[in-house]
Structure formats: structure tokens, C-alpha cells
Motif scaffolding. Structure first.
Motif, short mmCIF file in Angstrom:
data_model
loop_
_atom_site.label_atom_id
_atom_site.label_comp_id
_atom_site.label_asym_id
_atom_site.label_seq_id
_atom_site.Cartn_x
_atom_site.Cartn_y
_atom_site.Cartn_z
N CYS A 103 -20.79 -16.12 29.87
CA CYS A 103 -21.25 -14.79 30.28
C CYS A 103 -21.16 -13.79 29.14
CB CYS A 103 -20.43 -14.28 31.46
SG CYS A 103 -20.73 -15.20 32.98
N ALA A 104 -20.19 -13.96 28.26
CA ALA A 104 -19.99 -13.01 27.17
C ALA A 104 -21.11 -13.09 26.14
CB ALA A 104 -18.65 -13.25 26.51
N GLY A 105 -21.61 -14.27 25.87
CA GLY A 105 -22.66 -14.43 24.87
C GLY A 105 -24.03 -14.29 25.49
N ARG A 106 -24.59 -13.11 25.47
CA ARG A 106 -25.90 -12.87 26.06
C ARG A 106 -26.98 -13.16 25.05
NH1 ARG A 106 -26.57 -8.12 30.09
NH2 ARG A 106 -28.62 -8.92 29.66
N SER A 107 -28.02 -13.83 25.51
CA SER A 107 -29.16 -14.09 24.63
C SER A 107 -30.00 -12.81 24.52
CB SER A 107 -30.00 -15.25 25.16
OG SER A 107 -30.50 -14.94 26.44
N PRO A 108 -30.71 -12.66 23.41
CA PRO A 108 -31.53 -11.45 23.26
C PRO A 108 -32.64 -11.41 24.30
CG PRO A 108 -31.90 -12.99 21.45
CD PRO A 108 -30.80 -13.56 22.29
N GLU A 109 -33.07 -10.21 24.62
CA GLU A 109 -34.17 -10.02 25.56
C GLU A 109 -35.44 -10.60 24.96
OE1 GLU A 109 -34.42 -8.24 28.62
OE2 GLU A 109 -32.24 -8.28 28.66
N SER A 110 -36.25 -11.24 25.80
CA SER A 110 -37.54 -11.73 25.33
C SER A 110 -38.53 -10.58 25.28
CB SER A 110 -38.07 -12.81 26.27
OG SER A 110 -37.27 -13.96 26.19
N SER A 111 -39.43 -10.64 24.32
CA SER A 111 -40.53 -9.68 24.23
C SER A 111 -41.80 -10.42 24.60
CB SER A 111 -40.65 -9.13 22.81
OG SER A 111 -39.50 -8.40 22.47
N PHE A 112 -42.66 -9.76 25.39
CA PHE A 112 -43.90 -10.37 25.84
C PHE A 112 -45.08 -9.59 25.27
CE2 PHE A 112 -40.68 -11.70 28.78
CZ PHE A 112 -40.98 -13.03 28.99
N TYR A 113 -46.12 -10.31 24.86
CA TYR A 113 -47.26 -9.69 24.18
C TYR A 113 -48.57 -10.11 24.85
CZ TYR A 113 -43.86 -8.89 20.48
OH TYR A 113 -42.76 -8.49 19.77
N THR A 114 -49.54 -9.23 24.77
CA THR A 114 -50.89 -9.53 25.20
C THR A 114 -51.84 -9.04 24.13
OG1 THR A 114 -52.45 -9.38 27.05
CG2 THR A 114 -51.22 -7.38 26.49
N LEU A 115 -53.06 -9.54 24.14
CA LEU A 115 -54.04 -9.13 23.15
C LEU A 115 -54.55 -7.74 23.49
CD1 LEU A 115 -56.01 -12.47 22.79
CD2 LEU A 115 -54.23 -11.57 21.29
N ALA A 116 -54.69 -6.90 22.47
CA ALA A 116 -55.15 -5.53 22.67
C ALA A 116 -56.63 -5.53 23.04
CB ALA A 116 -54.94 -4.73 21.39
N GLY A 117 -57.03 -4.52 23.81
CA GLY A 117 -58.45 -4.36 24.15
C GLY A 117 -59.23 -3.89 22.94
N VAL A 118 -60.49 -4.22 22.95
CA VAL A 118 -61.36 -3.78 21.86
C VAL A 118 -61.47 -2.26 21.92
CG1 VAL A 118 -63.53 -4.03 23.14
CG2 VAL A 118 -63.54 -4.26 20.67
#
Length: 158
Positions: free
Chosen positions: A16-31
Motif C-alpha cells: 500500500c505504501a508504494g503507489r504506482s504513478p497515475e496513468s496518463s491517457f491521450y487521444t488524437l487532436a482534432g484537425v
């Protein structure tokens, strides 16, 4: 028995003490703002996008020579192939505003293949940048260029 319970509790607390980093989620930008390449009318069916399996993963994949790196904490918000296909449909529609652009998976069966449906190979490159946000921006720009080039090729056929 008490010794094992103590070890188990110590192990759980350490986990519990060793937390993994938060994931970042990406999508492709609109034209962005586009200048239409044609005012042609008609229907454009965009076929299913296929990309190599080693790239089409939830994790963002980068390569250096023969090394492939999966960014465990930097992920696509959805499957890369369907995301690219949706972006192509949207962008081609922007470049051909009077045409109907749709997913070929929902289109009526096509007749015999002709020059308009012959496969083409293209290569684009963009500087990847220093972080994953810049990398995703580079991928978006390449899909934008591909969309524009496809729209120009379609307009030239009409």
C-alpha cells in the motif's frame, strides 16, 4: 501462525505504501481550421485502418532502432486503429465538406476493386518532441497530413 499473520500484514502495508504513478491517457487532436480541397459531392467509404499489432496497444509505443518501448503509464484513451479511422473520417469530411464520408464497415458491399481503392504506401515523419504530449501531437499532425492527401487524391478522381 502469529508469525505468518505479522509477515502478511507487513507485506500488505508495504504494498500500500508504494503507489504506482497515475496513468496518463491521450487521444488524437482534432484537425484545426482547414481549407477544403474540393466541393465535390458523393460518398467516401473509409476502410478499416490496419496498423501493426506491436504498435496497436493501449500503451504508447516508441521505437529506437530495433528497440520497442511500451510506455506503461502513458496510454491511448482507446484503440489506436479505430481512433485513427475516426479521425480520418472526420478530417476527410472537413476537406471534402459536400461529400458524405463514412466508415466502410457500415457501407453497402463494394463492387470490383478499381484504381480508386488500390492500396498506396505513404511515409510521413514529424519530430516526436520531448514528452508524450508532444509525441501525440506529432502523430495527430501526421494523420492530418494523411487525411488531406487522401482528400486531394479523391478529389482528383472526380
Amino acid at each position: 501462525m502469529k508469525k505468518y499473520v505479522g509477515l502478511l500484514l507487513a507485506g500488505l502495508l508495504a504494498a500500500c505504501a508504494g503507489r504506482s504513478p497515475e496513468s496518463s491517457f491521450y487521444t488524437l487532436a482534432g484537425v484545426g481550421d482547414v481549407t477544403p480541397v474540393s466541393q465535390m459531392t458523393g460518398t467516401v467509404d473509409v476502410a478499416r485502418v490496419r496498423i501493426p499489432e506491436y504498435i496497436d496497444r493501449p500503451q504508447i509505443v516508441t521505437m529506437s532502432g530495433v528497440n520497442v518501448h511500451l510506455a506503461q503509464d502513458n496510454r491511448w484513451a482507446e484503440g489506436l486503429a479505430p481512433m485513427i479511422q475516426r479521425k480520418l473520417i472526420h478530417n476527410i469530411g472537413a476537406y471534402l465538406p459536400r461529400a458524405t464520408v463514412k466508415d466502410a464497415n457500415f457501407a453497402a458491399p463494394a463492387g470490383d476493386a478499381d484504381a480508386a481503392s488500390a492500396p498506396h504506401t505513404v511515409r510521413y515523419s514529424e519530430p516526436a518532441g520531448a514528452d508524450y504530449t508532444e509525441y501525440v501531437g506529432a502523430v495527430s499532425r501526421m494523420v492530418d497530413r494523411l487525411s488531406r492527401d487522401i482528400a486531394k487524391d479523391i478529389a482528383a478522381l472526380k
